[in-house]
Design a protein around this motif. Structure first.
Motif, PDB file in Angstrom:
ATOM      1  N   SER A   1       4.512   7.884   5.180  1.00  0.00           N
ATOM      2  CA  SER A   1       3.754   7.637   6.405  1.00  0.00           C
ATOM      3  C   SER A   1       4.067   8.749   7.412  1.00  0.00           C
TER       4      SER A   1
ATOM      5  N   TYR B   1      -0.342   0.101   8.558  1.00  0.00           N
ATOM      6  CA  TYR B   1      -0.740   1.404   8.025  1.00  0.00           C
ATOM      7  C   TYR B   1      -0.430   1.465   6.533  1.00  0.00           C
ATOM      8  N   PRO B   2      -1.122   2.337   5.807  1.00  0.00           N
ATOM      9  CA  PRO B   2      -0.827   2.502   4.384  1.00  0.00           C
ATOM     10  C   PRO B   2       0.246   3.574   4.167  1.00  0.00           C
TER      11      PRO B   2
ATOM     12  N   THR C   1      -1.437  10.369   1.427  1.00  0.00           N
ATOM     13  CA  THR C   1      -1.820   8.973   1.645  1.00  0.00           C
ATOM     14  C   THR C   1      -3.251   8.870   2.148  1.00  0.00           C
TER      15      THR C   1
ATOM     16  N   GLU D   1      -1.136  -5.374   2.581  1.00  0.00           N
ATOM     17  CA  GLU D   1      -0.038  -4.595   3.162  1.00  0.00           C
ATOM     18  C   GLU D   1       0.480  -5.269   4.429  1.00  0.00           C
TER      19      GLU D   1
ATOM     20  N   VAL E   1      -5.910  -4.648  -1.702  1.00  0.00           N
ATOM     21  CA  VAL E   1      -4.527  -4.241  -1.446  1.00  0.00           C
ATOM     22  C   VAL E   1      -4.056  -4.945  -0.186  1.00  0.00           C
TER      23      VAL E   1
ATOM     24  N   TYR F   1      -4.468  -5.112   6.103  1.00  0.00           N
ATOM     25  CA  TYR F   1      -3.210  -4.778   6.774  1.00  0.00           C
ATOM     26  C   TYR F   1      -2.711  -5.960   7.625  1.00  0.00           C
TER      27      TYR F   1
ATOM     28  N   VAL G   1      -6.320   7.002   0.150  1.00  0.00           N
ATOM     29  CA  VAL G   1      -6.926   5.807   0.744  1.00  0.00           C
ATOM     30  C   VAL G   1      -8.438   6.006   0.899  1.00  0.00           C
TER      31      VAL G   1
ATOM     32  N   ILE H   1      -1.558   2.414  -3.999  1.00  0.00           N
ATOM     33  CA  ILE H   1      -2.864   3.038  -3.756  1.00  0.00           C
ATOM     34  C   ILE H   1      -3.394   3.668  -5.042  1.00  0.00           C
TER      35      ILE H   1
ATOM     36  N   ALA I   1       0.830  -1.210   0.000  1.00  0.00           N
ATOM     37  CA  ALA I   1       0.000   0.000   0.000  1.00  0.00           C
ATOM     38  C   ALA I   1       0.858   1.251   0.000  1.00  0.00           C
TER      39      ALA I   1
ATOM     40  N   PHE J   1      -8.599  -2.843   1.784  1.00  0.00           N
ATOM     41  CA  PHE J   1      -7.232  -2.839   2.287  1.00  0.00           C
ATOM     42  C   PHE J   1      -7.107  -3.879   3.389  1.00  0.00           C
TER      43      PHE J   1
END
Length: 489
Positions: free
Chosen positions: A43, A37-38, A231, A33, A31, A247, A235, A16, A11, A245
């Motif tokens: 980040s 977190y994306p 980001t 990851e 997605v 995670y 998202v 993204i 991600a 997504f």
């Protein structure tokens, strides 16, 4: 007809953006990851009342972000806002020279003339050449695949090919810059742009002198909420388009049968997909996720020289410095020695060039009242097993000594909190091989044209995006990799 399924591994910003583009095309997109977190490198960190953007800190060409919202039928301003900077960066030299890089080219040229004596016409001529390189390369080499015959059948491509000698690929950035300017400080100023893609100005081709055009023509920007808002906004858009997504999940294998991608394997679970897109660095994609298929590995590409990495100190500073701006550069007194240490000696020069980003200059909530959040970064070699713990300790003292001298303040005594990111942690957090920030370096004339394609030539349904593949690293190019990929499907 059943909806086609796309799985994207990673991600990061390119992953993204790819998810958004494929969702608009009608794909069901998931997605996956490994982190919680994306964003990948894009980040954020919260530390004792200070907020830091963890990775990329300079926003250029925001139109590529806006384009994703328009593509989805949305108003970009409802998701993502930014302002153009009047001053791109403040520069500090060891001899006491101070330069403000104004966004306006005439004002900038006048500033360089006032501070260094460099004739303004030299600066304007240089920026015109930078624009010329951009106009030759952009629509052909940045916005389209170099690995499809259709690209080379277009008239604008043919026209650009005939103009290739004008992109100055056969000499180094430094040699070209030394031919334009008389003052060593100005040469150093423009040599610095090689670091924008993790390269060495004494080796990288002068084609990279296109980069100043991105700042001084298109401008530099600051997004509301800081860089991580890029980001967050993308998202949000992706989720509205139905992208899922997942995670805390690590892909173990890309499943290939008879040279056709079938999906991925996650913790023993097979996930079926019509196409798979890897937003991971190209090296671990092949070596880890496609390790069962060594005949598919592009060893020549995987063995290319890696880009430089970064060593970042996130410092909460218990004071405000009005002489500093959002972006600040403190130059090394010996630039060539600094790059020789990074590229030839694989260590860190005792007087490195220091970059400081202070987002609290625009987002006051990023630091307590009267304080600042300093993102302090130097360029370092990729991880080759150096004694990083020792280097980090020594470099910290050298940076503090340098900043304290130039700013006339004991900076070490003002540090309220600290976190550190080094090549080892960059690799572990973002799967960037050896901690290199931009994939492969651009230290040879044609390196930019030898990056891995956005589509596999050996496996049907397998695609790639991100900074380690065409067209390269940095936010704008990562976003363009998603665009090229989408248009290739």
């Amino acid at each position: 007809m059943p909806q086609k399924k796309a799985i994207i591994i990673g991600a990061g910003i390119a992953g993204i953006a790819t998810a958004i583009r494929l969702a608009v095309k009608g794909y069901a997109v998931e997605v996956i990851e490994a982190n919680s977190y994306p964003g990948g490198k894009l980040s954020a960190i919260d530390l004792k009342g200070y907020r830091f953007d963890a990775g990329p800190s300079l926003l250029t060409m925001p139109q590529y972000i806006d384009e994703l919202f328009v593509l989805a039928g949305k108003n970009p301003a409802d998701y993502f806002r930014y302002q153009k900077l009047d001053t791109v960066c403040h520069y500090f030299y060891e001899d006491g020279t101070r330069i403000k890089a104004y966004a306006d080219t005439q004002e900038f040229a006048a500033e360089l003339n006032r501070t260094t004596g460099e004739p303004a016409e030299n600066v304007l001529k240089y920026l015109a050449n930078s624009a010329d390189i951009y106009n030759i390369t952009n629509h052909v080499f940045l916005e389209r695949s170099l690995h499809r015959l259709q690209t080379f059948a277009r008239w604008d491509t043919i026209r650009s090919i005939f103009r290739l000698p004008r992109i100055d690929a056969m000499r180094s950035m430094h040699k070209a810059n030394a031919g334009y300017f008389k003052d060593e400080r100005v040469i150093q100023f423009f040599d610095r742009y090689a670091t924008y893609n993790g390269s060495n100005p004494y080796q990288a081709p002068a084609t990279l002198n296109v980069i100043p055009h991105l700042e001084h023509h298109f401008g530099a920007y600051f997004p509301e909420g800081g860089m991580y808002s890029i980001t967050q906004s993308l998202v949000k858009l992706a989720k509205e388009l139905g992208v899922n997504f997942r995670y805390h999940t690590r892909v173990n294998e890309i499943v290939v049968v008879n040279k056709i991608v079938k999906g991925v394997r996650v913790n023993g679970e097979a996930m079926v997909a019509d196409i798979v897109v890897s937003n991971m660095d190209i090296w671990p994609t092949y070596k880890n996720l496609l390790q069962k298929y060594p005949s598919l590995h592009p060893e020549r590409i995987l063995s290319q020289e890696r880009s430089s990495s970064a060593l970042i100190y996130y410092w909460g500073i218990k004071k405000a410095f009005p002489q500093l701006d959002l972006h600040n550069i403190f130059f090394s007194a010996d630039y060539q020695a600094e790059f020789a240490h990074i590229w030839q000696q694989q260590d860190i020069y005792h007087d490195p060039t220091v970059y400081i980003n202070i987002s609290s200059k625009f987002e006051t909530n990023d630091a307590p009242v009267g304080c600042e959040n300093w993102f302090v970064m130097i360029n370092v070699p990729a991880n080759e097993g150096q004694d990083w713990d020792s280097l980090i300790t020594d470099v910290r003292q050298n940076i503090l000594r340098k900043l304290s001298k130039i700013l006339g303040e004991d900076i070490g005594g003002l540090i309220a909190c600290e976190s550190i990111l080094d090549p080892r942690s960059i690799e572990s957090k973002t799967s960037s091989y050896k901690g290199s920030v931009y994939g492969t370096s651009s230290n040879s004339q044609f390196a930019a044209f030898l990056r891995h394609a956005n589509k596999s030539s050996k496996v049907s349904g397998l695609y790639f995006c991100g900074g380690s593949v065409h067209p390269g690293g940095g936010i704008p190019l990562c976003l363009l990799s998603a665009k090229i990929l989408s248009e290739t499907i």
